[in-house]
Design an enzyme around this catalytic site. Sequence first.
Site, PDB file in Angstrom:
ATOM      1  N   LYS A  22     -16.550  -6.808  -3.517  1.00 58.84           N
ATOM      2  CA  LYS A  22     -15.567  -5.794  -3.125  1.00 58.84           C
ATOM      3  C   LYS A  22     -14.155  -6.363  -3.082  1.00 58.84           C
ATOM      4  O   LYS A  22     -13.221  -5.785  -3.641  1.00 58.84           O
ATOM      5  CB  LYS A  22     -15.941  -5.226  -1.759  1.00 58.84           C
ATOM      6  CG  LYS A  22     -14.853  -4.379  -1.084  1.00 58.84           C
ATOM      7  CD  LYS A  22     -15.296  -3.946   0.298  1.00 58.84           C
ATOM      8  CE  LYS A  22     -14.215  -3.160   1.022  1.00 58.84           C
ATOM      9  NZ  LYS A  22     -13.168  -4.021   1.600  1.00 58.84           N
ATOM     10  N   ASN A  23     -13.981  -7.498  -2.408  1.00 56.46           N
ATOM     11  CA  ASN A  23     -12.634  -8.034  -2.212  1.00 56.46           C
ATOM     12  C   ASN A  23     -11.997  -8.486  -3.523  1.00 56.46           C
ATOM     13  O   ASN A  23     -10.787  -8.357  -3.701  1.00 56.46           O
ATOM     14  CB  ASN A  23     -12.675  -9.177  -1.198  1.00 56.46           C
ATOM     15  CG  ASN A  23     -13.006  -8.687   0.207  1.00 56.46           C
ATOM     16  OD1 ASN A  23     -12.811  -7.523   0.522  1.00 56.46           O
ATOM     17  ND2 ASN A  23     -13.526  -9.566   1.047  1.00 56.46           N
ATOM     18  N   ARG A  97      -6.869   0.362   2.640  1.00 57.57           N
ATOM     19  CA  ARG A  97      -6.068  -0.833   2.874  1.00 57.57           C
ATOM     20  C   ARG A  97      -5.798  -1.596   1.578  1.00 57.57           C
ATOM     21  O   ARG A  97      -4.740  -2.196   1.398  1.00 57.57           O
ATOM     22  CB  ARG A  97      -6.759  -1.747   3.887  1.00 57.57           C
ATOM     23  CG  ARG A  97      -5.875  -2.932   4.257  1.00 57.57           C
ATOM     24  CD  ARG A  97      -6.392  -3.713   5.441  1.00 57.57           C
ATOM     25  NE  ARG A  97      -5.495  -4.816   5.760  1.00 57.57           N
ATOM     26  CZ  ARG A  97      -4.378  -4.706   6.461  1.00 57.57           C
ATOM     27  NH1 ARG A  97      -4.015  -3.533   6.932  1.00 57.57           N
ATOM     28  NH2 ARG A  97      -3.612  -5.751   6.690  1.00 57.57           N
ATOM     29  N   ASP A 121     -10.470  -0.906   7.982  1.00 57.26           N
ATOM     30  CA  ASP A 121     -11.293  -1.088   9.174  1.00 57.26           C
ATOM     31  C   ASP A 121     -10.451  -1.120  10.445  1.00 57.26           C
ATOM     32  O   ASP A 121      -9.338  -1.640  10.444  1.00 57.26           O
ATOM     33  CB  ASP A 121     -12.058  -2.415   9.083  1.00 57.26           C
ATOM     34  CG  ASP A 121     -13.219  -2.347   8.106  1.00 57.26           C
ATOM     35  OD1 ASP A 121     -13.813  -1.269   7.983  1.00 57.26           O
ATOM     36  OD2 ASP A 121     -13.518  -3.370   7.464  1.00 57.26           O
ATOM     37  N   ASP A 319     -15.816 -12.115   7.576  1.00 58.72           N
ATOM     38  CA  ASP A 319     -16.635 -10.930   7.312  1.00 58.72           C
ATOM     39  C   ASP A 319     -18.117 -11.151   7.607  1.00 58.72           C
ATOM     40  O   ASP A 319     -18.873 -10.188   7.716  1.00 58.72           O
ATOM     41  CB  ASP A 319     -16.475 -10.493   5.853  1.00 58.72           C
ATOM     42  CG  ASP A 319     -15.155  -9.790   5.596  1.00 58.72           C
ATOM     43  OD1 ASP A 319     -14.490  -9.413   6.578  1.00 58.72           O
ATOM     44  OD2 ASP A 319     -14.779  -9.619   4.427  1.00 58.72           O
ATOM     45  N   MET A 341      -9.853 -14.341  13.934  1.00 50.74           N
ATOM     46  CA  MET A 341      -8.839 -13.610  13.180  1.00 50.74           C
ATOM     47  C   MET A 341      -8.627 -12.165  13.631  1.00 50.74           C
ATOM     48  O   MET A 341      -7.526 -11.635  13.533  1.00 50.74           O
ATOM     49  CB  MET A 341      -9.182 -13.643  11.689  1.00 50.74           C
ATOM     50  CG  MET A 341      -9.138 -15.053  11.105  1.00 50.74           C
ATOM     51  SD  MET A 341      -9.585 -15.129   9.363  1.00 50.74           S
ATOM     52  CE  MET A 341      -8.227 -14.214   8.624  1.00 50.74           C
TER      53      MET A 341
END
EC number: 2.5.1.7
Length: 436
Positions: A22-23, A97, A121, A319, A341
């Site tokens: 995904k990223n 985002r 998110d 994640d 984070m």
Amino acid sequence: MSTFEITGGTTLKGELHPQGAKNEALQVLCATLLTSEKVRIHNIPNILDVNRLIELLASLGVSVTQEAKNTYCFEAKNINLEYLNSDEFAKKGSSLRGSIMIIGPLLARFGKAYIPKPGGDKIGRRRLDTHFIGFQKLGADFKYKQGDKFYRLEAPKLKGTYMLLDEASVTGTANIIMAAVLAEGTTTIYNAACEPYIQQLCKMLNSMGAKITGIGSNLLYVEGVKSLSGCEHRILPDMIEIGSFIGLAAMTKSEITIKNVAYKELGVIPDTFKKLGIKLEIIGDDIHIPKQENYTIENFMDGSILTIADAPWPGLTPDLLSIILVVATQAKGSVLIHQKMFESRLFFTDKLIDMGAQIILCDPHRATVIGLNQENRLRATKMVSPDIRAGVSLLIAALSADGISTIQNIDQIDRGYENIDLRLNAIGAKIRRIDN
């Protein structure tokens, strides 16, 4: 808003093929804006966030053709910059985002870029300063009005420079790289993120004619070029999904083989799960997780409790901490989870406590998990998915629990996991999707 109904307590067995990352997809899709030529991308995951970005690109004027199940061709020949001022763009851009990464390419190629404050998110404050400070250093004029929540950047010509990023932001690094490839002169980016997905983006851009060196390190050199050509690119398998499947196997006492994982790109992820006592067998480029009745958390060498914390690459990706926390609930032993984070990412632990997990939420960043050693199964319950990773963590918990659980707001899960219910049901899970 759809719901999952999960019947827990079933042992799974079979093979799972991880989706495209995904990223990485969000980055390389935005990079298609840097050229007017065709860019073909393989292994694009069919998930909500990626599909929304593809729709946004199409609305901007990018010609999008789906050539196979997970293969698309993009041609950004006729970009409509006026669309950036439309109400439709404000709505679409703010819902995703990943849309923030269209700024770098648009600024580099067209000299201006506008974007509404993006969504994503709800896991705490996620500032964008790194992006905009980087653009300003390249010579862009930045404007932001609190009232309309719209970011505006303009620059007749970007010029290469030296910059030390205030944080190793992955999306910030990607955005700045994409702006710098068409800037005049050389840009030096220190404290750059160096995740495999950033490396993939750099390799793709170099195949388009960019001149980027230092790939894989936190010191990048980008020598600007006048234009970029088309290319063909394949997205890596999703390391977060691979980690999710490892955790699923352990929690449900299942025997699962994860196929074609690009093992060399997983960094510390396999060893982190091994510290929880989970056995992994590497067979070629596959990971085989044998059935385990129990798994025991290691202590540090001095006997103190193990701490697992996130960190910039090559540290552990944040994640996966939600997954690791859930897996620890049924381990033998205790572990401290330190989420550095994002200050709201551990708040889903109250759902696990309702299911019978023994967790002490120390503060917004730390949780201590006392494992149940598979002796007391989690209880089924009704839950709501707060974000992508917590949603899948709750799904894993529900699959290991006694009884029938429900998870509402599963659009959050669909944002990051492709047909997760169908793929898990194919190896023995009992998940029913209820469309409301």
